[in-house]
Enzyme design. Structure first.
Site, short mmCIF file in Angstrom:
data_model
loop_
_atom_site.label_atom_id
_atom_site.label_comp_id
_atom_site.label_asym_id
_atom_site.label_seq_id
_atom_site.Cartn_x
_atom_site.Cartn_y
_atom_site.Cartn_z
N GLN A 1 16.76 -4.72 -29.37
CA GLN A 1 16.52 -5.34 -30.94
C GLN A 1 15.98 -4.54 -31.59
OE1 GLN A 1 14.36 -9.43 -30.62
NE2 GLN A 1 12.49 -8.23 -30.47
N GLY B 1 0.79 -7.51 -24.84
CA GLY B 1 1.85 -6.46 -25.34
C GLY B 1 1.63 -7.09 -26.68
N HIS B 2 1.47 -8.04 -27.07
CA HIS B 2 1.62 -8.80 -28.60
C HIS B 2 0.36 -8.36 -29.20
CE1 HIS B 2 4.17 -12.05 -26.73
NE2 HIS B 2 4.97 -11.55 -27.65
N GLN C 1 8.89 -1.58 -28.16
CA GLN C 1 9.83 -0.83 -27.74
C GLN C 1 10.40 -1.56 -26.50
OE1 GLN C 1 10.69 2.42 -28.59
NE2 GLN C 1 12.32 2.57 -26.74
N MET D 1 5.14 -6.18 -19.57
CA MET D 1 4.45 -7.64 -19.89
C MET D 1 5.43 -8.30 -20.80
SD MET D 1 0.55 -7.44 -20.90
CE MET D 1 -0.95 -6.65 -19.50
N SER D 2 5.57 -9.65 -20.34
CA SER D 2 6.66 -10.48 -20.94
C SER D 2 6.19 -11.93 -20.88
CB SER D 2 7.92 -10.12 -20.27
OG SER D 2 8.97 -11.26 -20.71
N SER D 3 6.51 -12.54 -21.84
CA SER D 3 6.10 -14.10 -21.65
C SER D 3 6.85 -14.73 -20.64
CB SER D 3 6.57 -14.94 -22.97
OG SER D 3 7.58 -14.47 -23.34
N ARG D 4 7.80 -14.03 -20.16
CA ARG D 4 8.58 -14.79 -18.98
C ARG D 4 8.12 -14.40 -17.69
NH1 ARG D 4 15.05 -13.83 -20.45
NH2 ARG D 4 14.87 -14.85 -22.45
N MET E 1 7.77 -14.80 -30.56
CA MET E 1 8.01 -16.03 -30.35
C MET E 1 6.85 -16.76 -29.38
SD MET E 1 12.11 -15.64 -29.29
CE MET E 1 11.67 -15.01 -27.54
P1 AMP Z 1 8.61 -11.67 -28.00
O1 AMP Z 1 7.48 -12.68 -28.28
O2 AMP Z 1 8.70 -11.59 -26.45
O3 AMP Z 1 9.83 -12.09 -28.61
O4 AMP Z 1 8.07 -10.43 -28.29
C1 AMP Z 1 7.74 -10.29 -29.80
C2 AMP Z 1 7.26 -8.82 -30.15
O5 AMP Z 1 6.85 -8.32 -29.05
C3 AMP Z 1 8.81 -8.02 -30.19
O6 AMP Z 1 8.57 -7.11 -30.84
C4 AMP Z 1 8.69 -7.41 -28.76
O7 AMP Z 1 9.18 -6.21 -28.51
C5 AMP Z 1 7.07 -7.17 -28.53
N1 AMP Z 1 6.60 -7.14 -26.71
C6 AMP Z 1 7.14 -8.08 -26.01
N2 AMP Z 1 6.38 -7.67 -25.00
C7 AMP Z 1 5.99 -6.26 -24.98
C8 AMP Z 1 5.24 -5.34 -24.09
N3 AMP Z 1 5.37 -5.62 -22.85
N4 AMP Z 1 4.86 -4.30 -24.90
C9 AMP Z 1 5.02 -4.16 -26.17
N5 AMP Z 1 5.56 -5.17 -26.85
C10 AMP Z 1 6.17 -6.08 -26.33
#
Ligand code: AMP
Length: 279
Positions: free
Chosen positions: A144, A36-37, A139, A175-178, A30
């Site tokens: 999801q 992470g991405h 993971q 890690m998270s975009s949030r 997204m």
């Molecule tokens: P998102 O953009 O947050 O929807 O995430 C896109 C993909 O990246 C999804 O498959 C998430 O599970 C993965 N993802 C998000 N955060 C992490 C992370 N910290 N480590 C590994 N994969 C991640």
């Protein structure tokens, strides 16, 4: 890196690549990219090899749209599919992938009704548009990834699912975009999530089997802080995706918490590796 904005152009591109002998991997995101991405993209590259084709996708509700330019900086992708909402959901769109049962009646599904139906629908569309051999997911978004696994098998997509372990900050926060929406103080409080999960994992290793007692470690870390609200903190058995009063080696402890209004999720496999928490 090629940027594609329509399903038709993307399908044409992946068909050409496949005709040239390339295996195709897709990495749905997204946007708002982080390490992470990048780990997902690296894993995708490893799965299809140097001659393969890695397609990342960025698709979010337009109102949440983030700066897409950052993906252009990411090494490892051959193409980026960046559709506008109207290209994915044109007028008259009326077909959805419905998800039912244990995977969609608990944890994040409770606070986010319809969320996984949206995920299943968009992922099915992305699979049809990018025709991948391999799909790479994180993971971190446990529910999801389990729904995507079922989607692949239930709808007979000939796709190998690759799941990448959660990439964490040095102090353990997933890690998270949030995370970028957290204030400095919120960021400090958020450490309580991995700290509590790791404390629970250690308690499990030391013999604790009561799910309530295991969850208490997370509550202890988080509830002493103002502005923190726990949405759920549950032990779930990955076999059957059922809540468990007594933890076993196939269980995870999963948590969702609002930190100053930002909803963060994480989980730990109780029988799994440690979450590093640097002091
Ligand atoms: P998102 O953009 O947050 O929807 O995430 C896109 C993909 O990246 C999804 O498959 C998430 O599970 C993965 N993802 C998000 N955060 C992490 C992370 N910290 N480590 C590994 N994969 C991640």
């Amino acid at each position: 890196m090629l940027t594609l904005t329509t399903p038709a152009d993307t399908l044409r591109y992946v068909r050409e690549r496949r005709h040239a002998g390339a295996r195709i991997a897709v990495v749905p995101t997204m946007g708002a990219l982080h390490r992470g991405h990048l780990a997902l993209v690296e894993r995708a590259r490893a799965a299809v090899g140097p001659a393969g084709t890695v397609v990342a996708t960025i698709f979010v509700n337009p109102t949440q749209f983030d700066n897409p330019d950052d993906l252009a900086k990411y090494p490892g992708c051959d193409a980026l599919f960046l559709p506008e909402a109207a290209a994915m959901y044109p007028d008259g769109f009326c077909t959805f992938v419905e998800t039912v049962g244990p995977l969609t009646d608990k944890l994040c599904a409770v606070a986010r009704p319809g969320h996984f139906r949206g995920v299943a629908t968009v992922v099915a569309k992305l699979f049809n548009i990018t025709q991948p051999d391999v799909a790479v997911f994180g993971q971190k978004d446990l529910q999801q990834v389990m729904i995507v696994q079922r989607l692949i098998s239930d709808l007979d997509f000939p796709i190998e699912l690759v799941v990448v372990p959660t990439v964490r900050e040095a102090d353990g926060l997933a890690m998270s975009s949030r995370n970028r929406r957290l204030s400095a103080e919120g960021r400090r409080k958020a450490r309580g999530i991995p700290a509590g999960l790791e404390a629970a994992r250690r308690a499990y290793a030391a013999g604790e089997r009561s799910s309530l007692k295991l969850a208490e470690h997370v509550y202890d870390e988080l509830l002493s802080e103002d502005g923190v609200e726990i949405d759920y903190c549950d032990v779930v058995d990955l076999r059957g995706f059922a809540e468990a009063d007594t933890a076993t080696g196939t269980c995870v402890l999963a948590v969702a918490a609002f930190i100053d209004g930002v909803r963060l999720i994480d989980h730990v496999a109780l029988d799994g590796p440690a979450i590093p928490n640097q002091d």
